[in-house]
Scaffold this motif. Structure first.
Motif, PDB file in Angstrom:
ATOM      1  N   ARG A 246     104.909  77.144 116.798  1.00  0.00           N
ATOM      2  CA  ARG A 246     105.243  76.538 118.092  1.00  0.00           C
ATOM      3  C   ARG A 246     105.466  77.611 119.163  1.00  0.00           C
ATOM      4  O   ARG A 246     104.979  77.488 120.280  1.00  0.00           O
ATOM      5  N   LEU A 247     106.205  78.664 118.799  1.00  0.00           N
ATOM      6  CA  LEU A 247     106.507  79.731 119.755  1.00  0.00           C
ATOM      7  C   LEU A 247     105.248  80.497 120.154  1.00  0.00           C
ATOM      8  O   LEU A 247     105.043  80.798 121.327  1.00  0.00           O
ATOM      9  N   SER A 248     104.385  80.782 119.185  1.00  0.00           N
ATOM     10  CA  SER A 248     103.156  81.524 119.498  1.00  0.00           C
ATOM     11  C   SER A 248     102.276  80.714 120.451  1.00  0.00           C
ATOM     12  O   SER A 248     101.705  81.266 121.399  1.00  0.00           O
ATOM     13  N   LYS A 249     102.182  79.415 120.229  1.00  0.00           N
ATOM     14  CA  LYS A 249     101.402  78.543 121.119  1.00  0.00           C
ATOM     15  C   LYS A 249     102.026  78.529 122.518  1.00  0.00           C
ATOM     16  O   LYS A 249     101.327  78.651 123.523  1.00  0.00           O
ATOM     17  N   HIS A 250     103.348  78.402 122.572  1.00  0.00           N
ATOM     18  CA  HIS A 250     104.089  78.377 123.839  1.00  0.00           C
ATOM     19  C   HIS A 250     103.879  79.673 124.631  1.00  0.00           C
ATOM     20  O   HIS A 250     103.726  79.649 125.850  1.00  0.00           O
ATOM     21  N   LEU A 251     103.857  80.807 123.921  1.00  0.00           N
ATOM     22  CA  LEU A 251     103.725  82.111 124.579  1.00  0.00           C
ATOM     23  C   LEU A 251     102.270  82.567 124.723  1.00  0.00           C
ATOM     24  O   LEU A 251     102.004  83.612 125.315  1.00  0.00           O
ATOM     25  N   GLY A 252     101.336  81.809 124.134  1.00  0.00           N
ATOM     26  CA  GLY A 252      99.925  82.188 124.184  1.00  0.00           C
ATOM     27  C   GLY A 252      99.599  83.383 123.312  1.00  0.00           C
ATOM     28  O   GLY A 252      98.735  84.199 123.645  1.00  0.00           O
ATOM     29  N   LEU A 253     100.284  83.488 122.180  1.00  0.00           N
ATOM     30  CA  LEU A 253     100.081  84.608 121.254  1.00  0.00           C
ATOM     31  C   LEU A 253      99.504  84.106 119.931  1.00  0.00           C
ATOM     32  O   LEU A 253      99.586  82.917 119.618  1.00  0.00           O
ATOM     33  N   GLN A 254      98.935  85.015 119.150  1.00  0.00           N
ATOM     34  CA  GLN A 254      98.442  84.674 117.819  1.00  0.00           C
ATOM     35  C   GLN A 254      99.630  84.524 116.867  1.00  0.00           C
ATOM     36  O   GLN A 254     100.637  85.228 116.996  1.00  0.00           O
ATOM     37  N   PHE A 255      99.509  83.621 115.894  1.00  0.00           N
ATOM     38  CA  PHE A 255     100.536  83.431 114.874  1.00  0.00           C
ATOM     39  C   PHE A 255     100.008  83.901 113.535  1.00  0.00           C
ATOM     40  O   PHE A 255      98.869  83.608 113.164  1.00  0.00           O
ATOM     41  N   ILE A 256     100.849  84.631 112.790  1.00  0.00           N
ATOM     42  CA  ILE A 256     100.491  85.058 111.437  1.00  0.00           C
ATOM     43  C   ILE A 256     101.638  84.721 110.493  1.00  0.00           C
ATOM     44  O   ILE A 256     102.777  85.140 110.707  1.00  0.00           O
ATOM     45  N   ASP A 257     101.316  83.954 109.452  1.00  0.00           N
ATOM     46  CA  ASP A 257     102.255  83.687 108.372  1.00  0.00           C
ATOM     47  C   ASP A 257     102.024  84.796 107.346  1.00  0.00           C
ATOM     48  O   ASP A 257     100.929  84.910 106.778  1.00  0.00           O
TER      49      ASP A 257
ATOM     50  N   THR B 122      99.586  93.884 117.989  1.00  0.00           N
ATOM     51  CA  THR B 122     100.365  93.613 119.200  1.00  0.00           C
ATOM     52  C   THR B 122     100.173  92.155 119.603  1.00  0.00           C
ATOM     53  O   THR B 122      99.194  91.511 119.215  1.00  0.00           O
ATOM     54  N   ASP B 123     101.107  91.654 120.369  1.00  0.00           N
ATOM     55  CA  ASP B 123     101.031  90.290 120.909  1.00  0.00           C
ATOM     56  C   ASP B 123     100.820  89.225 119.837  1.00  0.00           C
ATOM     57  O   ASP B 123      99.915  88.396 119.928  1.00  0.00           O
ATOM     58  N   ILE B 124     101.662  89.269 118.811  1.00  0.00           N
ATOM     59  CA  ILE B 124     101.613  88.268 117.750  1.00  0.00           C
ATOM     60  C   ILE B 124     103.030  87.807 117.419  1.00  0.00           C
ATOM     61  O   ILE B 124     104.007  88.499 117.708  1.00  0.00           O
ATOM     62  N   VAL B 125     103.106  86.635 116.815  1.00  0.00           N
ATOM     63  CA  VAL B 125     104.354  86.128 116.244  1.00  0.00           C
ATOM     64  C   VAL B 125     104.131  86.085 114.740  1.00  0.00           C
ATOM     65  O   VAL B 125     103.138  85.523 114.269  1.00  0.00           O
ATOM     66  N   ILE B 126     105.046  86.684 113.988  1.00  0.00           N
ATOM     67  CA  ILE B 126     104.912  86.760 112.532  1.00  0.00           C
ATOM     68  C   ILE B 126     106.067  86.006 111.877  1.00  0.00           C
ATOM     69  O   ILE B 126     107.231  86.234 112.220  1.00  0.00           O
TER      70      ILE B 126
ATOM     71  N   VAL C 237     114.353  78.181 125.602  1.00  0.00           N
ATOM     72  CA  VAL C 237     115.569  78.949 125.290  1.00  0.00           C
ATOM     73  C   VAL C 237     115.196  80.214 124.522  1.00  0.00           C
ATOM     74  O   VAL C 237     115.709  81.302 124.796  1.00  0.00           O
ATOM     75  N   VAL C 238     114.298  80.073 123.562  1.00  0.00           N
ATOM     76  CA  VAL C 238     113.855  81.233 122.772  1.00  0.00           C
ATOM     77  C   VAL C 238     113.135  82.237 123.669  1.00  0.00           C
ATOM     78  O   VAL C 238     113.396  83.440 123.608  1.00  0.00           O
ATOM     79  N   GLU C 239     112.239  81.755 124.510  1.00  0.00           N
ATOM     80  CA  GLU C 239     111.497  82.635 125.414  1.00  0.00           C
ATOM     81  C   GLU C 239     112.460  83.407 126.327  1.00  0.00           C
ATOM     82  O   GLU C 239     112.325  84.608 126.498  1.00  0.00           O
ATOM     83  N   LYS C 240     113.441  82.707 126.869  1.00  0.00           N
ATOM     84  CA  LYS C 240     114.428  83.347 127.759  1.00  0.00           C
ATOM     85  C   LYS C 240     115.241  84.384 126.994  1.00  0.00           C
ATOM     86  O   LYS C 240     115.480  85.491 127.485  1.00  0.00           O
ATOM     87  N   MET C 241     115.640  84.052 125.779  1.00  0.00           N
ATOM     88  CA  MET C 241     116.406  84.966 124.924  1.00  0.00           C
ATOM     89  C   MET C 241     115.605  86.259 124.705  1.00  0.00           C
ATOM     90  O   MET C 241     116.141  87.363 124.837  1.00  0.00           O
ATOM     91  N   LEU C 242     114.323  86.123 124.393  1.00  0.00           N
ATOM     92  CA  LEU C 242     113.484  87.289 124.118  1.00  0.00           C
ATOM     93  C   LEU C 242     113.210  88.116 125.381  1.00  0.00           C
ATOM     94  O   LEU C 242     113.084  89.333 125.298  1.00  0.00           O
ATOM     95  N   SER C 243     113.109  87.472 126.526  1.00  0.00           N
ATOM     96  CA  SER C 243     112.786  88.200 127.754  1.00  0.00           C
ATOM     97  C   SER C 243     114.001  88.867 128.387  1.00  0.00           C
ATOM     98  O   SER C 243     113.845  89.758 129.213  1.00  0.00           O
ATOM     99  N   ASN C 244     115.211  88.477 127.974  1.00  0.00           N
ATOM    100  CA  ASN C 244     116.432  89.097 128.500  1.00  0.00           C
ATOM    101  C   ASN C 244     116.759  90.407 127.811  1.00  0.00           C
ATOM    102  O   ASN C 244     117.772  91.008 128.058  1.00  0.00           O
TER     103      ASN C 244
END
Length: 163
Positions: free
Chosen positions: A15-26, A66-70, A155-162
């Motif tokens: 969900r977060l990777s889609k929201h941020l426009g990043l690739q997701f890797i499990d 770079t630019d991924i959510v794992i 909320v997660v995006e704001k937390m990460l950008s702060n």
């Protein structure tokens, strides 16, 4: 994303990777593809120690991206100096969910999980509690912590950008 199995690393990660426009890797799927075996097969055929080595190699490879959510495996931060590598090369989020919620999720899960196979719900809660006592020393080194299972992505995006 780090945390105990069933805490929602893959779900929130996707969900977060889609929201941020990043690739997701499990990371577990990554390991399975790289080794042409499922995680349960690796545990059964090679043992946990060999799996942890494969997991470390995967983490080192993924740290170069770079630019991924794992979404890591539940034990990944707890071996070698993995949590230090994760903190050095990215932002770490610990999904800190209660043992009762984890047990409920794991009991309903269709995924085969070698470490909890065959346990009753009560045995599972006790096992999770015991395991978290050992793993929290690593999990709590994460840069961020989420305790709500269904947190808003904004909320997660704001937390990460702060940061």
């Amino acid at each position: 994303m780090i945390g105990y199995m069933g805490c929602g690393k893959s779900t929130l990660g996707r969900r977060l990777s889609k929201h941020l426009g990043l690739q997701f890797i499990d990371m577990d799927h990554y390991i399975e593809e790289r080794n042409c075996k499922t995680i349960p097969q690796i545990f059964a055929e090679d043992g946990e120690a060999e799996f942890r080595k494969k997991e470390r190699r995967a983490l080192e490879e993924l740290a170069e991206f770079t630019d991924i959510v794992i979404a890591t495996g539940g034990g990944a931060p707890c071996f070698f100096d993995n949590i230090e590598l994760m903190n050095k090369t990215g932002k770490t989020i610990y999904l800190n969910i209660s043992p009762n919620i984890l047990a409920d999720r794991l009991m309903k899960s269709k995924t085969e999980r070698p470490l909890i196979k065959g346990k009753s719900r009560d045995e599972l809660v006790a096992f999770i509690d015991e395991t978290l006592k050992k793993r929290n020393q690593f999990y709590l080194q994460a840069q961020f912590q989420i305790t709500q299972p269904d947190i808003d992505l904004g909320v997660v995006e704001k937390m990460l950008s702060n940061d």
